[in-house]
Design a protein around this motif. Structure first.
Motif, mmCIF file in Angstrom:
data_model
loop_
_atom_site.group_PDB
_atom_site.id
_atom_site.type_symbol
_atom_site.label_atom_id
_atom_site.label_comp_id
_atom_site.label_asym_id
_atom_site.label_seq_id
_atom_site.Cartn_x
_atom_site.Cartn_y
_atom_site.Cartn_z
ATOM 1 N N ASN A 506 0.824 -1.211 0.000
ATOM 2 C CA ASN A 506 0.000 0.000 0.000
ATOM 3 C C ASN A 506 0.865 1.271 0.000
ATOM 4 O OD1 ASN A 506 -2.348 -1.513 0.004
ATOM 5 N ND2 ASN A 506 -2.446 -1.559 2.259
ATOM 6 N N LEU A 507 2.044 1.188 0.613
ATOM 7 C CA LEU A 507 2.899 2.375 0.718
ATOM 8 C C LEU A 507 3.952 2.463 -0.383
ATOM 9 C CD1 LEU A 507 3.537 2.354 4.584
ATOM 10 C CD2 LEU A 507 2.018 3.893 3.310
ATOM 11 N N ALA A 508 4.024 1.472 -1.222
ATOM 12 C CA ALA A 508 5.111 1.430 -2.221
ATOM 13 C C ALA A 508 5.087 2.638 -3.149
ATOM 14 C CB ALA A 508 5.011 0.132 -3.034
ATOM 15 N N GLY A 509 3.911 3.120 -3.582
ATOM 16 C CA GLY A 509 3.841 4.229 -4.528
ATOM 17 C C GLY A 509 4.013 5.570 -3.847
ATOM 18 N N ARG A 510 3.491 5.738 -2.657
ATOM 19 C CA ARG A 510 3.485 7.028 -1.988
ATOM 20 C C ARG A 510 4.725 7.209 -1.099
ATOM 21 N NH1 ARG A 510 -0.032 7.182 1.575
ATOM 22 N NH2 ARG A 510 -0.821 5.040 1.519
ATOM 23 N N LYS A 511 5.090 6.164 -0.289
ATOM 24 C CA LYS A 511 6.220 6.280 0.653
ATOM 25 C C LYS A 511 7.147 5.073 0.453
ATOM 26 C CE LYS A 511 3.563 8.756 4.164
ATOM 27 N NZ LYS A 511 3.125 8.744 5.569
ATOM 28 N N PRO A 512 7.983 5.093 -0.540
ATOM 29 C CA PRO A 512 8.842 3.925 -0.803
ATOM 30 C C PRO A 512 9.797 3.632 0.348
ATOM 31 C CG PRO A 512 9.476 5.807 -2.174
ATOM 32 C CD PRO A 512 8.193 6.200 -1.517
ATOM 33 N N GLU A 513 10.255 4.659 1.066
ATOM 34 C CA GLU A 513 11.179 4.398 2.176
ATOM 35 C C GLU A 513 10.489 3.612 3.289
ATOM 36 O OE1 GLU A 513 10.477 7.325 1.008
ATOM 37 O OE2 GLU A 513 12.295 8.020 -0.029
ATOM 38 N N GLU A 514 9.233 3.998 3.629
ATOM 39 C CA GLU A 514 8.483 3.285 4.674
ATOM 40 C C GLU A 514 8.177 1.869 4.222
ATOM 41 O OE1 GLU A 514 6.741 2.851 8.389
ATOM 42 O OE2 GLU A 514 8.001 4.443 7.559
ATOM 43 N N ALA A 515 7.844 1.704 2.944
ATOM 44 C CA ALA A 515 7.563 0.358 2.433
ATOM 45 C C ALA A 515 8.807 -0.515 2.516
ATOM 46 C CB ALA A 515 7.054 0.438 0.994
ATOM 47 N N ASP A 516 9.969 0.062 2.224
ATOM 48 C CA ASP A 516 11.217 -0.718 2.307
ATOM 49 C C ASP A 516 11.512 -1.134 3.744
ATOM 50 O OD1 ASP A 516 13.724 -1.629 0.921
ATOM 51 O OD2 ASP A 516 14.614 -0.257 2.409
ATOM 52 N N ARG A 517 11.223 -0.233 4.715
ATOM 53 C CA ARG A 517 11.442 -0.588 6.136
ATOM 54 C C ARG A 517 10.555 -1.757 6.550
ATOM 55 N NH1 ARG A 517 9.129 0.319 10.803
ATOM 56 N NH2 ARG A 517 7.466 1.562 9.833
ATOM 57 N N LEU A 518 9.295 -1.716 6.110
ATOM 58 C CA LEU A 518 8.383 -2.816 6.464
ATOM 59 C C LEU A 518 8.826 -4.137 5.834
ATOM 60 C CD1 LEU A 518 4.920 -0.987 6.130
ATOM 61 C CD2 LEU A 518 6.097 -1.695 8.222
ATOM 62 N N LEU A 519 9.341 -4.070 4.617
ATOM 63 C CA LEU A 519 9.815 -5.301 3.964
ATOM 64 C C LEU A 519 11.043 -5.874 4.692
ATOM 65 C CD1 LEU A 519 9.388 -4.356 0.196
ATOM 66 C CD2 LEU A 519 8.033 -6.008 1.537
ATOM 67 N N ARG A 520 11.909 -4.950 5.201
ATOM 68 C CA ARG A 520 13.074 -5.456 5.947
ATOM 69 C C ARG A 520 12.631 -6.139 7.238
ATOM 70 N NH1 ARG A 520 15.384 -0.469 4.422
ATOM 71 N NH2 ARG A 520 14.961 0.358 6.506
ATOM 72 N N GLN A 521 11.638 -5.574 7.914
ATOM 73 C CA GLN A 521 11.115 -6.221 9.126
ATOM 74 C C GLN A 521 10.469 -7.572 8.797
ATOM 75 O OE1 GLN A 521 8.463 -3.397 10.961
ATOM 76 N NE2 GLN A 521 10.142 -2.188 11.857
ATOM 77 N N ALA A 522 9.770 -7.617 7.677
ATOM 78 C CA ALA A 522 9.162 -8.882 7.264
ATOM 79 C C ALA A 522 10.244 -9.928 6.994
ATOM 80 C CB ALA A 522 8.291 -8.670 6.031
ATOM 81 N N ARG A 523 11.348 -9.446 6.364
ATOM 82 C CA ARG A 523 12.462 -10.367 6.114
ATOM 83 C C ARG A 523 13.039 -10.907 7.418
ATOM 84 N NH1 ARG A 523 15.038 -13.987 2.902
ATOM 85 N NH2 ARG A 523 17.292 -13.990 3.354
ATOM 86 N N GLU A 524 13.201 -10.081 8.424
ATOM 87 C CA GLU A 524 13.714 -10.529 9.721
ATOM 88 C C GLU A 524 12.756 -11.517 10.375
ATOM 89 O OE1 GLU A 524 14.325 -6.988 11.918
ATOM 90 O OE2 GLU A 524 16.081 -6.323 10.745
ATOM 91 N N ASP A 525 11.447 -11.232 10.236
ATOM 92 C CA ASP A 525 10.465 -12.157 10.817
ATOM 93 C C ASP A 525 10.517 -13.521 10.128
ATOM 94 O OD1 ASP A 525 9.694 -10.212 12.553
ATOM 95 O OD2 ASP A 525 7.930 -9.574 11.394
ATOM 96 N N VAL A 526 10.696 -13.511 8.801
ATOM 97 C CA VAL A 526 10.804 -14.793 8.080
ATOM 98 C C VAL A 526 12.042 -15.561 8.540
ATOM 99 C CG1 VAL A 526 11.191 -15.813 5.808
ATOM 100 C CG2 VAL A 526 9.486 -14.016 6.091
ATOM 101 N N THR A 527 13.160 -14.822 8.718
ATOM 102 C CA THR A 527 14.387 -15.492 9.197
ATOM 103 C C THR A 527 14.161 -16.126 10.565
ATOM 104 O OG1 THR A 527 15.747 -13.907 7.966
ATOM 105 C CG2 THR A 527 16.816 -15.131 9.744
ATOM 106 N N THR A 528 13.470 -15.406 11.462
ATOM 107 C CA THR A 528 13.154 -15.963 12.784
ATOM 108 C C THR A 528 12.271 -17.194 12.656
ATOM 109 O OG1 THR A 528 13.320 -13.771 13.770
ATOM 110 C CG2 THR A 528 12.125 -15.449 15.017
#
Length: 675
Positions: A506-528
């Motif tokens: 939802n944030l990819a078009g309007r706030k790419p930086e916030e969307a990237d932060r959420l994807l990094r957190q998702a990546r950490e959760d997947v690793t856990t």
């Protein structure tokens, strides 16, 4: 054959040959003497005393060959020849007076005077048996005094005038002896002295025997080992002699020949006691002789009482002969079956049920069936053994694979005990402690074997039920743990990842930086989440078993657990790749736990792990050169878990400390039922 062997055999052979030759010649002469003349001379046939003579001579000759310098051997040989020559003298006395031949006077003196010393060998034997020497110290003086007292009467008989001897006997010498020289060695003492003197000397004889018995008791108390066994053989001979003479009193017709078996048993027992005292269990022989003698005497006394009472009751109503016949019929037909029951009752009272092995085993099986727990079963075994063998104390101990011991006790120990091991399929699983006097090892072993099978079967059944319960409980606990880990850990984590990905879209078009932060957190959760999944998988089965196999997994574990100064080597065969999964996991856990104990507690410098498939089972052996496990150390959780993991697969695990240095863990895991 050595010179000593020939030297010991020659006197023995000469003595036996001489004795047999004298007996044969005397027997031939006996057959030529009419019975009427024998009654006139008041003599007996040679075999009356010749047979007891052989009973001393032959054992003495055997002993002389084995122990040529032992005084008891020479004493038996000399006594046997004395008895034989005494019988031969009686034969020659009758034969010579019948045919008016020379030598009758000498035969009379040997038979009537020297024959009084036939038993002089008995107190001498008691004084020197079994060592061949008189006792030491003050007891030696007592022995000398007792020997003198016992010898006075036989010595006086040698020198007493014939008329004095006739007066003391209360009857004159046979008329056929008129004209014989009956007093070749008599002493010319006043007539009034002889009777009091003879009376005093014959009173001294039992005093000498009492002293000899006291010496035997003192010797028995001070001896041990084979010498004490030899004295027990002498005691058995004395008991057998008493029973023989009591039988002669009950059956007077056999009183004339009773002395032969009595003397023969004594000679044989003396020889066995000196040559092979452990030939049989003399304590059991003593007990059996006393028991059966007492039982036979009891039955005979009851027989005589019933027969006498029946005869007395019928005696006033019919003729004596008819009354006796009817009494015999009544006793035979009416009391016969009861006598058999009386015999069984006495045997059971004294021996218990050991004379009926079937009932012993059947009674044990019945008690085991009524038992509700292993403790009750052990108590049933202890009671069955105590009742079957009439024992005041029995203790049964059974060791479980877990190291736990079950103990059941009946009574209290009041005497020395001995231990019988309980074995099951070649493995010692316990022991039975009972009085040392308990005998009949064969029946005891059978009863204990049945007890071992029953105890082990009950334990296995209980362990099977416990294992089933543990499996069900472990399965449900594992399911609960997986459900909790999945529901409370992995589930929310994956759910959070999905929400963050949706938010990032939802944030990819309007706030790419916030969307990237959420994807990094998702990546950490997947690793856990992946780590959690790996942890769950590892708990179910070590991944190393699938990656590098059992041998490689054990080597990796050895590398991780290696302590400073400890060298660990792992060896295994090439056929470890096709093992059942359950065997692989159990072997890995056992090797890991054993190696952990080495690293933590053994203070070892080297450890060696061996894995091999033999006879359809995987064998694991872990050895080290550490301090070992001190005796009596209770099994900890780690050692118990080793045994339990092996037992779960139907195998076993043994932990040993050879020579008190180092520890050896051997586990065997069957594979047949798991393939």
């Amino acid at each position: 054959m050595t010179h000593d062997d020939r030297a010991s055999r020659t006197p023995a052979a000469v003595a036996v040959g001489l004795g047999l030759a004298v007996l044969v010649v005397a027997t031939i002469l006996d057959l030529q003497v009419p019975g009427e003349h024998r009654e006139l001379t008041q003599t007996e046939m040679v075999w009356t005393v010749g047979l007891p003579g052989l009973g001393l001579l032959i054992p003495g000759a055997i002993l002389l060959r084995r122990l040529p310098r032992h005084p008891v051997a020479w004493l038996l040989v000399g006594s046997g020849l004395h008895w034989i020559f005494d019988g031969a003298a009686a034969t020659w006395l009758a034969y010579a007076t019948l045919n008016d031949l020379p030598g009758a006077s000498a035969a009379f003196w040997i038979y009537n005077r020297l024959g009084a010393a036939l038993l002089i060998w008995l107190p001498l034997l008691l004084f020197i048996y079994p060592s061949g020497r008189f006792p030491s110290g003050r007891w030696r003086l007592a022995a000398y005094g007792g020997m003198i007292l016992a010898s006075l009467a036989p010595l006086a008989t040698l020198v007493v005038p014939s008329q004095v001897a006739d007066a003391r006997a209360g009857q004159p010498s046979p008329a056929v002896f008129a004209g014989l020289g009956l007093d070749p060695a008599s002493l010319p003492l006043p007539d009034g002295w002889w009777l009091p003197l003879l009376t005093a000397m014959w009173i001294a004889l039992p005093l000498g025997m009492i002293i000899s018995f006291a010496v035997v008791v003192r010797t028995f108390r001070r001896t041990t080992g084979d010498e004490r066994l030899a004295l027990r053989w002498l005691l058995w001979a004395a008991l057998a002699d008493v029973l023989v003479f009591l039988s002669a009193l009950v059956l007077p017709a056999f009183s004339g020949i009773a002395i032969g078996p009595a003397v023969g048993l004594t000679g044989a027992a003396i020889t066995i006691g000196l040559v092979r005292p452990r030939l049989v269990d003399v304590d059991r022989l003593l007990g059996g002789t006393a028991l059966y003698g007492a039982m036979a005497a009891t039955v005979l006394v009851v027989d005589a009482c019933i027969l006498g009472a029946t005869g007395a009751f019928l005696g006033s109503r019919m003729a004596e002969r008819d009354a006796a016949v009817v009494a015999m019929l009544v006793v035979t037909a009416g009391y016969g079956p009861l006598r058999h029951r009386l015999w069984i009752a006495i045997r059971r009272l004294v021996l218990g049920r050991r004379d009926d092995p079937y009932k012993v085993v059947a009674g044990l099986a019945e008690q085991l069936e009524r038992s509700e727990s292993p403790s009750d079963e052990l108590l049933a075994v202890a009671r069955a053994v105590a009742e079957a063998f009439r024992l005041p104390y029995v203790e049964v101990e059974v060791r479980r694979p877990s190291g736990e011991q079950l103990v059941a006790t009946v009574g209290e120990p009041r005497a020395p005990t001995r231990i019988l091991p309980i074995t099951y399929r070649g493995e010692t699983v316990g022991r039975v402690i009972l009085p040392a006097r308990a005998r009949d090892d064969r029946l005891l072993t059978d009863v204990v074997r049945q007890a071992a099978i029953a105890a082990r079967s009950a334990h296995l059944a209980q362990e099977l039920q416990r294992s089933r319960e543990q499996i069900v409980a472990a399965r449900e606990e594992e399911r609960r743990r997986l459900r909790r880990d999945l529901h409370d850990g992995l589930g929310p984590t994956l759910g959070g990842v999905g929400l963050r990905i949706d938010a990032a879209r939802n944030l990819a078009g309007r706030k790419p930086e916030e969307a990237d932060r959420l994807l990094r957190q998702a990546r950490e959760d997947v690793t856990t989440a992946v780590s959690d999944v790996r942890r769950l998988v590892h708990d179910l089965r070590p991944p190393a078993l699938d990656d590098v196999g059992l041998l490689g997994a054990v080597r990796q574990q050895a590398a991780r657990l290696k302590a400073p100064g400890l060298t660990v080597t792992v060896d295994g065969h090439d056929d470890l790749d096709q093992l059942p999964a359950a065997v692989e996991v159990a072997a890995y856990r056992i090797a890991s736990e054993a190696l952990t104990n080495v690293a933590r507690h053994a203070s070892a410098t080297t450890a060696h792990i061996t894995l091999a498939v033999r006879a359809g089972a995987l064998e694991i052996e872990v050895t080290d050169d550490g301090v070992g496990i001190p005796p009596g150390t209770p099994s900890g959780v780690g050692l118990v878990s080793l045994r339990e993991r092996a037992a779960e697969l139907g195998g076993d695990c043994r932990i040993e400390c050879p020579d008190g240095r180092g520890t050896v863990v051997r586990a065997r895991l069957p594979m047949g039922v798991l393939v």
